[in-house]
Design an enzyme around this catalytic site. Structure first.
Site, short mmCIF file in Angstrom:
data_model
loop_
_atom_site.label_atom_id
_atom_site.label_comp_id
_atom_site.label_asym_id
_atom_site.label_seq_id
_atom_site.Cartn_x
_atom_site.Cartn_y
_atom_site.Cartn_z
N LYS A 142 108.23 10.13 -28.94
CA LYS A 142 108.70 8.96 -28.19
C LYS A 142 107.69 7.81 -28.28
O LYS A 142 108.03 6.65 -28.55
CB LYS A 142 108.93 9.32 -26.72
CG LYS A 142 109.10 8.13 -25.79
CD LYS A 142 110.41 7.39 -25.99
CE LYS A 142 110.39 6.13 -25.14
NZ LYS A 142 111.69 5.60 -24.86
N CYS A 184 108.62 -1.03 -22.49
CA CYS A 184 108.13 0.12 -23.27
C CYS A 184 107.28 -0.25 -24.49
O CYS A 184 106.26 0.39 -24.74
CB CYS A 184 109.27 1.03 -23.69
SG CYS A 184 110.70 0.19 -24.25
N1 SAJ Z 1 110.53 -8.57 -30.54
C1 SAJ Z 1 109.98 -9.42 -31.52
N2 SAJ Z 1 110.38 -9.27 -32.81
C2 SAJ Z 1 111.30 -8.31 -33.18
C3 SAJ Z 1 111.83 -7.46 -32.18
C4 SAJ Z 1 111.45 -7.61 -30.87
O1 SAJ Z 1 109.17 -10.28 -31.22
O2 SAJ Z 1 111.64 -8.24 -34.37
C5 SAJ Z 1 110.09 -8.72 -29.16
C6 SAJ Z 1 111.23 -9.06 -28.21
O3 SAJ Z 1 111.36 -10.45 -28.07
C7 SAJ Z 1 110.75 -8.42 -26.90
C8 SAJ Z 1 109.94 -7.22 -27.35
O4 SAJ Z 1 109.60 -7.46 -28.72
O5 SAJ Z 1 109.92 -9.30 -26.18
C9 SAJ Z 1 110.69 -5.89 -27.25
O6 SAJ Z 1 111.93 -6.08 -27.86
P1 SAJ Z 1 112.85 -4.79 -28.33
O7 SAJ Z 1 113.96 -5.34 -29.14
O8 SAJ Z 1 112.00 -3.76 -28.91
O9 SAJ Z 1 113.53 -4.30 -26.97
P2 SAJ Z 1 113.06 -3.18 -25.95
O10 SAJ Z 1 111.71 -3.45 -25.40
O11 SAJ Z 1 114.17 -3.06 -24.98
O12 SAJ Z 1 112.95 -1.87 -26.85
C10 SAJ Z 1 113.94 -0.89 -26.77
C11 SAJ Z 1 113.27 0.41 -27.13
N3 SAJ Z 1 114.16 1.49 -26.79
C12 SAJ Z 1 113.65 2.53 -26.09
O13 SAJ Z 1 112.49 2.61 -25.73
C13 SAJ Z 1 114.62 3.61 -25.79
C14 SAJ Z 1 112.95 0.47 -28.60
O14 SAJ Z 1 112.59 1.82 -28.95
C15 SAJ Z 1 114.12 0.10 -29.44
O15 SAJ Z 1 113.73 0.10 -30.81
C16 SAJ Z 1 114.56 -1.30 -29.06
O16 SAJ Z 1 114.98 -1.24 -27.68
C17 SAJ Z 1 115.72 -1.76 -29.94
O17 SAJ Z 1 115.78 -1.29 -31.08
O18 SAJ Z 1 116.48 -2.60 -29.48
#
Ligand code: SAJ
Length: 444
Positions: free
Chosen positions: A224, A278
């Site tokens: 994880k 996370c």
């Molecule tokens: N972000 C970037 N660039 C990217 C992707 C995200 O700057 O290419 C930033 C976003 O703006 C945000 C942060 O990173 O501030 C996190 O974004 P995220 O898309 O990773 O969303 P989360 O935090 O909700 O991550 C979740 C996680 N899921 C779980 O923990 C079960 C992650 O493992 C998933 O990969 C992600 O969702 C997903 O794929 O959407």
């Protein structure tokens, strides 16, 4: 021991197993509802009396839009297949206990296990023989061995208990998709023995339609934290590539598009920072598990790169104002977006907060807008009126659809800092803006 697990498996098959969930947050509550819906008698434990009262009244305490969760909760509470309490004594006859408490990291990036320790100690004082305890919270590799088991062993010895079984089954939920993710995403069933993993798979098959993979506990703990660390490192690569493009004079979006045409490449999106519940935390949990064993470089550095992005946005803003001879100390600046993710109201670890802390003592006035965050929902045209710079920090649709001509008339100085690359630079230029975009190195 196998006999007790055989009994437990029988109880799972005929849905007589009493399931308890400790921690009724955005993971524990949907899981409790899903097992109740699957036909089990579920008891939920949470320290927050108000949350327990809300749930027992059939009201979903989770903010934000969670499709079908409020309806499911009302249904299973109405049927009394889910009952919640603050009283751990209700766990005394539980056959299976899932632990879903928060596992944050502190300012020194060390795991904070106050809630986990409290849950294990309280559970140890009431649990019965042969209970199956499954940690669903995200924990650093080695936490079951170094934190969970010692606490349970101590209570077991004091009470002269027989055996208990331990497993780790990390969740993969996402705000806005709690139920669908829990049902459709694969899970690792990390058991202290293969028989425990087998019993876990039997249990989760009641609510998960995707793969349920057997593993040992340490593998489940690493998996994880590693999957989110992988994402964080890849975001950091995109961010550093954007800084290169911006400094040399290329457009990161074009470079990314062309690189991703190469097989097996998938450059993520550069942006104004990495927030959420996370991604900023899990790399530190993984690193903590390796502490003293491996000297890590890439993982901590990726965290520093991502955490530096709001300050990079601040520097871009300072440069833009200087280019137009607007002293920062006299500037009025609007920050567009406070949530950590587009189309979300979740503000945990918001990169905008870092930017606000940096700018607010340096500029004349700082205003914030976010259509999803209650305290920042004033009318956008009022918020940006008279500003010298608007900074897009979150890729909310409303910002991608800005009416640039209208906005131009409202600004004192037409500076647009695009931290999420949601505005077309040519369109901005044609609307007479001074456009600065993350990873955009072209001179307009
Ligand atoms: N972000 C970037 N660039 C990217 C992707 C995200 O700057 O290419 C930033 C976003 O703006 C945000 C942060 O990173 O501030 C996190 O974004 P995220 O898309 O990773 O969303 P989360 O935090 O909700 O991550 C979740 C996680 N899921 C779980 O923990 C079960 C992650 O493992 C998933 O990969 C992600 O969702 C997903 O794929 O959407």
């Amino acid at each position: 021991m196998i006999q007790s697990l055989k009994d437990l498996e029988e109880k799972i098959i005929n849905k007589k197993a009493k399931i308890a969930i400790i921690g009724l947050g955005y993971v524990g509550l949907p899981v409790a509802c899903m097992f109740a819906k699957a036909g089990f008698h579920v008891i939920g434990i949470d320290l927050k009396k108000e949350r327990v009262n809300q749930i027992n009244a059939g009201v979903c305490p989770i903010e934000g839009f969670e499709p079908n969760l409020p309806e499911l909760l009302t249904e299973v509470v109405g049927q009394k297949s889910l009952i919640t309490s603050t009283d751990y004594s209700h766990l005394a006859d539980a056959d299976i206990v899932l632990i879903d408490v928060e596992t944050p990291t502190d300012h020194d990036n060390m795991p904070q296990y106050v809630a986990l320790r409290s849950a294990c100690t309280s559970l140890g004082k009431v649990m019965k023989d042969n209970v199956l305890i499954i940690i669903e919270s995200t924990i650093a590799p080695g936490t079951v061995k170094q934190v969970v088991r010692p606490l349970l062993e101590s209570e077991k010895q004091q009470r002269g208990l027989g055996n208990y079984h331990l497993g780790v089954c990390p969740e993969r939920v996402m705000p806005g998709k709690l139920l669908v993710n829990l049902e459709s995403m694969s899970r690792v069933c990390g058991g202290e023995t293969e028989e425990v993993s087998k019993a876990m798979i039997l249990l989760y098959r009641n609510i998960v339609s995707a793969d349920l993979d057997s593993a040992d506990i340490i593998t489940a703990e690493i998996t994880k934290t590693a999957e989110n660390t992988y994402r964080d490192v890849n975001i950091a690569f995109a961010n550093e590539l954007a800084l290169i493009c911006q400094s040399i004079g290329a457009d990161f979006l074009k470079v990314r598009e062309l690189v991703n045409k190469s097989p097996g490449r998938n450059v993520l999106m550069a942006g104004a920072g990495v927030g959420g519940h996370c991604i900023p935390k899990d790399p530190w949990l993984l690193a903590y598990g390796a502490k003293g064993r491996v000297d890590l470089n890439l993982i901590p550095t990726a965290r520093l790169v991502n955490d530096s992005m709001p300050l990079h946005i601040a520097k871009m803003t300072e440069k833009a104002l200087a280019d137009l001879k607007v002293p920062l100390s006299q500037a009025k600046i609007a920050i567009l977006g406070y949530a950590y993710l587009e189309e979300s109201d979740d503000t945990r670890n918001s990169p905008s907060e870092t930017l606000i802390r940096y700018l607010q003592s340096k500029c004349a006035e700082l205003v914030v807008h976010d259509p999803y965050v209650p305290i920042y929902q004033d009318d956008l045209s009022i918020v940006i009126n008279g500003c010298d710079a608007i900074i897009i920090m979150v890729g909310h649709r409303v910002y991608a659809d800005l009416n640039l001509a209208q906005i131009y008339e409202l600004l004192r100085t037409p500076i647009l800092i695009d931290g999420r690359r949601v505005i077309n630079p040519e369109k901005a230029k044609n609307a007479n803006f001074w456009y600065y975009g993350i990873g955009f190195g072209k001179n307009l």
